[in-house]
Design an enzyme around this catalytic site. Sequence first.
Site, short mmCIF file in Angstrom:
data_model
loop_
_atom_site.label_atom_id
_atom_site.label_comp_id
_atom_site.label_asym_id
_atom_site.label_seq_id
_atom_site.Cartn_x
_atom_site.Cartn_y
_atom_site.Cartn_z
CE LYS A 6 -62.49 -3.08 -8.77
NZ LYS A 6 -62.55 -1.64 -9.25
CE1 TYR B 112 -65.49 -2.05 -13.85
CE2 TYR B 112 -64.12 -3.64 -14.92
CZ TYR B 112 -64.44 -3.09 -13.70
OH TYR B 112 -64.20 -3.52 -12.75
CG PHE C 223 -61.72 6.23 -15.20
CD1 PHE C 223 -62.80 5.02 -15.27
CD2 PHE C 223 -62.79 7.38 -14.71
CE1 PHE C 223 -63.79 4.89 -14.39
CE2 PHE C 223 -64.26 7.28 -14.33
CZ PHE C 223 -64.50 5.86 -14.22
NE ARG D 13 -72.53 0.40 -3.89
CZ ARG D 13 -71.64 0.67 -5.13
NH1 ARG D 13 -71.38 -0.27 -5.65
NH2 ARG D 13 -71.49 2.01 -5.33
CB THR E 9 -65.06 4.56 -5.53
OG1 THR E 9 -66.62 4.37 -5.84
CG2 THR E 9 -64.45 4.44 -6.95
NE ARG F 71 -63.59 -0.40 -3.62
CZ ARG F 71 -64.83 -0.08 -4.15
NH1 ARG F 71 -65.78 0.74 -3.48
NH2 ARG F 71 -65.16 -0.65 -5.54
CG ASN G 266 -61.53 0.23 -6.36
OD1 ASN G 266 -61.34 -0.61 -6.89
ND2 ASN G 266 -62.59 1.15 -6.54
CG HIS H 66 -67.05 -4.89 -9.14
ND1 HIS H 66 -67.37 -3.65 -9.46
CD2 HIS H 66 -68.12 -5.56 -9.14
CE1 HIS H 66 -68.66 -3.64 -10.09
NE2 HIS H 66 -69.22 -4.82 -9.99
CD GLU I 257 -71.65 -5.58 -11.79
OE1 GLU I 257 -71.85 -4.53 -12.18
OE2 GLU I 257 -71.73 -6.19 -10.52
P1 CMP Z 1 -65.85 -0.16 -9.42
O1 CMP Z 1 -66.67 0.96 -8.81
O2 CMP Z 1 -65.46 -1.40 -8.91
O3 CMP Z 1 -66.17 0.01 -10.92
C1 CMP Z 1 -65.78 1.04 -11.85
C2 CMP Z 1 -64.34 1.19 -11.50
O4 CMP Z 1 -63.51 2.45 -12.20
C3 CMP Z 1 -64.17 1.87 -9.87
O5 CMP Z 1 -64.31 0.68 -9.13
C4 CMP Z 1 -62.65 2.03 -10.23
O6 CMP Z 1 -61.72 1.04 -10.16
C5 CMP Z 1 -62.74 2.81 -11.49
N1 CMP Z 1 -62.42 4.06 -11.46
C6 CMP Z 1 -63.60 5.11 -10.75
N2 CMP Z 1 -63.03 6.22 -10.89
C7 CMP Z 1 -61.94 6.35 -11.59
C8 CMP Z 1 -60.93 7.13 -11.94
N3 CMP Z 1 -61.08 8.52 -11.72
N4 CMP Z 1 -59.94 6.80 -12.41
C9 CMP Z 1 -59.51 5.46 -12.41
N5 CMP Z 1 -60.48 4.52 -12.33
C10 CMP Z 1 -61.52 5.00 -11.83
#
Ligand code: CMP
Length: 146
Positions: A18, A58, A66, A94, A100, A111, A121, A124, A135
């Site tokens: 990212k 997304y 968010f 994962r 996350t 991460r 983070n 992905h 994807e």
């Molecule tokens: P990922 O799991 O790659 O895909 C969904 C993304 O949403 C996740 O990574 C985070 O980058 C983002 N995400 C998840 N929860 C939140 C949150 N509470 N606030 C902002 N971004 C979020």
Amino acid sequence: MHSKLEKMTTNRTFTMLKPDAIENGHMGKIIDLIIQSGFTIKAMKYTQLTKEQAMKFYEVHSERPFYMELVDYMTSGPIVAAILEKENAVADFRTLIGSTDPADAADGTIRKSYAESKAKNAVHGSDSDENAQIEGEFHFNSSEII
Ligand code: CMP
């Protein structure tokens, strides 16, 4: 051609490094860690998502509070998109990337080492074989997959 796409359902996952990972200079270290962890790169692209692409990618999160923050962030700079192959790729990747929220991620995970926050983070990873295929096909056509 068909067989290449078919293979995406087996032992493959999809990842994006990212914008925060690229901006913070972690691209090389993360790719190295992925390779050292036994993943083979089947396709890789350095690119920047358009707003339309990020919104579509997304879409599953479109009802979440968010969503637009996520779209803005994912379009804020370059990313690396890649298809990775390894036995048990989705689950093993994962595990390698960690939770996350980096605050919850285990030591040694990508991460934990490189992510800034739950939103920024670093990386992905697909959450299922089915999503890995969707994807991967979102970012690559069959002629780009080795
Ligand atoms: P990922 O799991 O790659 O895909 C969904 C993304 O949403 C996740 O990574 C985070 O980058 C983002 N995400 C998840 N929860 C939140 C949150 N509470 N606030 C902002 N971004 C979020």
